[in-house]
Design a protein around this motif. Structure first.
Motif, PDB file in Angstrom:
ATOM      1  N   SER A  61      -0.969  -0.913  60.448  1.00 28.55           N
ATOM      2  CA  SER A  61      -2.116  -0.029  60.628  1.00 28.55           C
ATOM      3  C   SER A  61      -3.410  -0.737  60.252  1.00 28.55           C
ATOM      4  O   SER A  61      -3.491  -1.404  59.213  1.00 28.55           O
ATOM      5  N   SER A  62      -4.418  -0.564  61.074  1.00 26.13           N
ATOM      6  CA  SER A  62      -5.722  -1.187  60.824  1.00 26.13           C
ATOM      7  C   SER A  62      -6.728  -0.222  60.207  1.00 26.13           C
ATOM      8  O   SER A  62      -7.910  -0.555  60.092  1.00 26.13           O
ATOM      9  N   LYS A  63      -6.303   0.958  59.821  1.00 30.13           N
ATOM     10  CA  LYS A  63      -7.234   1.920  59.244  1.00 30.13           C
ATOM     11  C   LYS A  63      -7.584   1.531  57.808  1.00 30.13           C
ATOM     12  O   LYS A  63      -6.697   1.216  57.017  1.00 30.13           O
ATOM     13  N   ASN A  64      -8.860   1.562  57.496  1.00 29.60           N
ATOM     14  CA  ASN A  64      -9.317   1.262  56.142  1.00 29.60           C
ATOM     15  C   ASN A  64      -9.040   2.438  55.211  1.00 29.60           C
ATOM     16  O   ASN A  64      -8.952   3.587  55.640  1.00 29.60           O
ATOM     17  N   THR A  65      -8.933   2.144  53.904  1.00 29.69           N
ATOM     18  CA  THR A  65      -8.841   3.186  52.889  1.00 29.69           C
ATOM     19  C   THR A  65     -10.202   3.306  52.204  1.00 29.69           C
ATOM     20  O   THR A  65     -10.671   2.342  51.596  1.00 29.69           O
ATOM     21  N   PRO A  66     -10.863   4.470  52.300  1.00 28.12           N
ATOM     22  CA  PRO A  66     -12.145   4.619  51.616  1.00 28.12           C
ATOM     23  C   PRO A  66     -11.991   4.537  50.102  1.00 28.12           C
ATOM     24  O   PRO A  66     -11.082   5.144  49.537  1.00 28.12           O
ATOM     25  N   ILE A  67     -12.856   3.787  49.463  1.00 32.43           N
ATOM     26  CA  ILE A  67     -12.922   3.773  48.002  1.00 32.43           C
ATOM     27  C   ILE A  67     -14.018   4.728  47.543  1.00 32.43           C
ATOM     28  O   ILE A  67     -13.846   5.467  46.580  1.00 32.43           O
ATOM     29  N   ILE A  68     -15.136   4.736  48.240  1.00 34.11           N
ATOM     30  CA  ILE A  68     -16.136   5.776  48.042  1.00 34.11           C
ATOM     31  C   ILE A  68     -16.890   5.934  49.350  1.00 34.11           C
ATOM     32  O   ILE A  68     -17.216   4.952  50.031  1.00 34.11           O
ATOM     33  N   ARG A  69     -17.116   7.180  49.753  1.00 35.81           N
ATOM     34  CA  ARG A  69     -17.841   7.451  50.988  1.00 35.81           C
ATOM     35  C   ARG A  69     -18.880   8.535  50.755  1.00 35.81           C
ATOM     36  O   ARG A  69     -18.897   9.194  49.720  1.00 35.81           O
ATOM     37  N   TYR A  70     -19.733   8.704  51.742  1.00 37.41           N
ATOM     38  CA  TYR A  70     -20.915   9.541  51.576  1.00 37.41           C
ATOM     39  C   TYR A  70     -20.571  10.987  51.235  1.00 37.41           C
ATOM     40  O   TYR A  70     -21.275  11.633  50.454  1.00 37.41           O
ATOM     41  N   ALA A  71     -19.492  11.511  51.796  1.00 39.04           N
ATOM     42  CA  ALA A  71     -19.105  12.891  51.487  1.00 39.04           C
ATOM     43  C   ALA A  71     -18.886  13.067  49.993  1.00 39.04           C
ATOM     44  O   ALA A  71     -19.244  14.107  49.414  1.00 39.04           O
ATOM     45  N   GLU A  72     -18.324  12.058  49.338  1.00 41.98           N
ATOM     46  CA  GLU A  72     -18.104  12.162  47.899  1.00 41.98           C
ATOM     47  C   GLU A  72     -19.417  12.144  47.138  1.00 41.98           C
ATOM     48  O   GLU A  72     -19.570  12.840  46.124  1.00 41.98           O
ATOM     49  N   VAL A  73     -20.394  11.384  47.599  1.00 40.70           N
ATOM     50  CA  VAL A  73     -21.698  11.365  46.935  1.00 40.70           C
ATOM     51  C   VAL A  73     -22.341  12.755  47.002  1.00 40.70           C
ATOM     52  O   VAL A  73     -22.936  13.223  46.022  1.00 40.70           O
ATOM     53  N   LEU A  74     -22.215  13.423  48.127  1.00 38.88           N
ATOM     54  CA  LEU A  74     -22.729  14.789  48.242  1.00 38.88           C
ATOM     55  C   LEU A  74     -22.054  15.718  47.238  1.00 38.88           C
ATOM     56  O   LEU A  74     -22.698  16.561  46.606  1.00 38.88           O
ATOM     57  N   LEU A  75     -20.743  15.547  47.070  1.00 40.68           N
ATOM     58  CA  LEU A  75     -20.009  16.393  46.129  1.00 40.68           C
ATOM     59  C   LEU A  75     -20.332  16.036  44.681  1.00 40.68           C
ATOM     60  O   LEU A  75     -20.308  16.899  43.802  1.00 40.68           O
ATOM     61  N   ILE A  76     -20.651  14.768  44.418  1.00 43.04           N
ATOM     62  CA  ILE A  76     -21.123  14.380  43.083  1.00 43.04           C
ATOM     63  C   ILE A  76     -22.436  15.083  42.776  1.00 43.04           C
ATOM     64  O   ILE A  76     -22.637  15.618  41.678  1.00 43.04           O
ATOM     65  N   LEU A 126     -29.231  11.787  39.384  1.00 47.26           N
ATOM     66  CA  LEU A 126     -30.290  10.837  39.730  1.00 47.26           C
ATOM     67  C   LEU A 126     -29.775   9.769  40.685  1.00 47.26           C
ATOM     68  O   LEU A 126     -30.416   9.457  41.700  1.00 47.26           O
ATOM     69  N   LEU A 127     -28.608   9.208  40.390  1.00 52.38           N
ATOM     70  CA  LEU A 127     -28.069   8.143  41.231  1.00 52.38           C
ATOM     71  C   LEU A 127     -27.592   8.687  42.566  1.00 52.38           C
ATOM     72  O   LEU A 127     -27.791   8.056  43.617  1.00 52.38           O
ATOM     73  N   ALA A 128     -26.949   9.851  42.554  1.00 54.18           N
ATOM     74  CA  ALA A 128     -26.499  10.438  43.815  1.00 54.18           C
ATOM     75  C   ALA A 128     -27.689  10.726  44.730  1.00 54.18           C
ATOM     76  O   ALA A 128     -27.650  10.448  45.936  1.00 54.18           O
ATOM     77  N   LYS A 129     -28.759  11.272  44.149  1.00 54.61           N
ATOM     78  CA  LYS A 129     -29.967  11.543  44.931  1.00 54.61           C
ATOM     79  C   LYS A 129     -30.561  10.256  45.491  1.00 54.61           C
ATOM     80  O   LYS A 129     -31.060  10.219  46.625  1.00 54.61           O
ATOM     81  N   ASP A 130     -30.538   9.215  44.694  1.00 56.25           N
ATOM     82  CA  ASP A 130     -31.080   7.928  45.141  1.00 56.25           C
ATOM     83  C   ASP A 130     -30.316   7.437  46.366  1.00 56.25           C
ATOM     84  O   ASP A 130     -30.916   6.961  47.342  1.00 56.25           O
ATOM     85  N   LEU A 162     -10.795  14.690  50.122  1.00 56.17           N
ATOM     86  CA  LEU A 162     -10.406  13.334  49.717  1.00 56.17           C
ATOM     87  C   LEU A 162      -8.896  13.161  49.578  1.00 56.17           C
ATOM     88  O   LEU A 162      -8.431  12.290  48.854  1.00 56.17           O
ATOM     89  N   VAL A 163      -8.115  13.963  50.299  1.00 56.48           N
ATOM     90  CA  VAL A 163      -6.655  13.847  50.272  1.00 56.48           C
ATOM     91  C   VAL A 163      -6.232  12.422  50.605  1.00 56.48           C
ATOM     92  O   VAL A 163      -6.743  11.810  51.548  1.00 56.48           O
TER      93      VAL A 163
END
Length: 489
Positions: free
Chosen positions: A363-378, A239-243, A430-431
């Motif tokens: 390095s100025s690259k951010n570390t993802p904590i949660i991103r959209y690809a993970e929501v799709l996999l959820i 439900l939450l992932a779909k939202d 998510l390596v």
């Protein structure tokens, strides 16, 4: 006069530039709590300062402590040649115990951040209409609740039952200082309540550039979906992932490399990230340096985080997988002599910053904590658990696979085989994003032990589904008890 609360230690680092809420601003002084929360600017600065506890310099939670304190205990990672800390090597070898100093830091830094959020919540809620706009007031409280939930979500997964403290300390009595552990159910109930409140935060599109990186409605809902997934509450996870998918306006970058493109930080796929900015008061992402080669002239990497080759992660990628060249490097050209140097084995490359060659600590690259690809996999995982590998489940995982340049899954998978394919997709997508240990342990002892022993980490045991309560905390707090799996037998 309203009551002000404080945490231990009493000094609390905040930003002094109270007219600006930019997350990359450097803290410049430490003030006692009685000087906070007198106006809206100070309230904004107080919450902004709490975000920094995610990624402060040194070995802070999302600036390498996750990696050396948690991820080393998986089949994908190991202590590299230059990981000299015996405590880190012990985690990598699964010989760690309650005296491990990385366990102490995971516990200490998490509770320090929780204390900061507790202070923000109680004091900002107490501000009156002459001090702060009501809309801003509610937003800041909910941001603090999001951060508190994130830290408790980490703690309960690492340590199991932990003390649940949701108010700042008011005094120094034993009753207030010594808190017994709450059950996992009690901790999760608080996490869910906080994230439900935070779900009313603004959509990320409502924030200007100065506020990029703050918690949003999408971040709260995405994290809540992950909480439900961890709790095996498949209905609410779906439900939450779909939202999030249907209403929050996120999407995958067309090119996987853009996830780690500095020019596209906090973009359409980035739901919540640890924010880094090199050459700006030591705010660089240390993962870039920790994984960079140490024996190529001019690179000057630390090579303290290494691929555990026996785990088979690198070989699990299809040769056509576009994630492979972003995630790993097999050799580099020296900026010093212009020669190409092949590496003995692949090394992690997601956070390597081409703009600071030779000084990856910036390095100025951010570390993802949660991103959209993970929501799709959820969504794919939850739907499969509810109804099997339906078209909806396949569409979700195939969106990630198509972007990666690998073939779509067929419609012949069983529920069990699809489950494993989702976990393998998470593993490759998510390596080096602090996800593998959590994924292994939520499958249970047999799964975790089998995976690690297959990878040659033969010390893996059921007790490694949690980390031991740090001995230092047991010594300080007489109400604490060790996790049962770590009691001497």
């Amino acid at each position: 006069m309203k009551k002000l609360y404080y945490s231990i230690p009493l000094l609390f680092v905040l930003l002094t530039g109270i007219s600006c809420s930019k997350l990359t601003e450097k803290p410049e002084s430490a003030l006692v709590s009685e000087q906070f929360y007198l106006n809206q600017g100070q309230a904004v600065a107080a919450v902004t300062g709490t975000y920094r506890k995610l990624y402060e310099t040194g070995q802070s939670l999302y600036n390498s402590l996750f990696q050396i304190g948690v991820e080393m205990a998986t089949d994908d990672y190991e202590a590299g040649p230059r990981a000299r800390n015996a405590h880190v090597r012990a985690i990598s070898n699964l010989t760690h115990d309650a005296s491990n100093d990385r366990m102490e830091q995971l516990w200490k830094q998490s509770y320090d951040a929780i204390n900061a959020s507790n202070l923000n919540i109680i004091n900002i809620e107490a501000m009156n209409q002459n001090q702060i706009d009501a809309t801003v007031q509610q937003r800041l409280v909910n941001e603090a609740k999001f951060l508190r939930a994130l830290h408790y979500f980490n703690l309960v997964r690492w340590f199991g039952p932990v003390p649940l403290v949701i108010r700042p300390t008011e005094g120094l009595s034993a009753q207030e200082l010594y808190v017994a552990k709450a059950s996992e159910d009690e901790v999760y109930a608080q996490i869910i309540n906080d994230l439900k409140a935070a779900s009313s935060l603004p959509n990320y599109k409502n924030y200007g550039d100065a506020d990029k990186g703050r918690a949003t409605s999408g971040a709260a809902k995405s994290l809540l979906a992950k909480v439900y997934l961890t709790r095996l509450d498949w209905t609410n996870a779906k439900l939450l992932a779909k939202d999030v998918i249907d209403k929050e306006g996120y999407a995958l970058f067309p090119d996987f490399s853009d996830v780690f493109n500095i020019d596209k930080k906090n973009g359409i796929e980035h739901i919540f990230s640890a924010q880094f900015k090199g050459n700006s008061g030591y705010q660089g992402n240390s993962l870039a340096s920790r994984s960079a080669p140490a024996d190529i002239p001019g690179i000057n990497g630390d090579y303290a985080d290494a691929l555990h080759a026996e785990g088979g992660l690198y070989k699990s990628f299809a040769l056509t997988d576009k994630r492979l060249s972003v995630t790993f490097t097999t050799g580099m050209i020296s900026p010093t002599d212009g020669k190409y140097y092949a590496l003995a084995k692949p090394q992690f490359n997601k956070y390597y910053d081409q703009t600071v060659v030779g000084n990856q600590a910036q390095s100025s690259k951010n570390t993802p904590i949660i991103r959209y690809a993970e929501v799709l996999l959820i969504l794919a995982e939850a739907e499969n658990e509810l109804n099997g590998p339906t078209q909806e489940a396949r569409d979700a995982i195939n969106a990630v696979r198509i972007r990666a340049g690998v073939e779509k899954l067929s419609d012949t998978e069983s529920k069990d085989s699809f489950r494993e394919l989702v976990f393998e997709e998470r593993r490759k997508e998510l390596v080096y994003e602090y996800q593998r240990w959590f994924d292994l342990v939520r499958r249970g002892a047999n799964y975790y032990i089998t995976k690690l022993k297959t990878a040659g980490k033969t010390n893996a045991a059921a007790r490694h589904l949690h980390f031991p309560t740090p001995q230092r905390e047991l010594n300080l707090n007489p109400k604490l008890v060790q996790h049962p799996d770590w009691l001497a037998k």
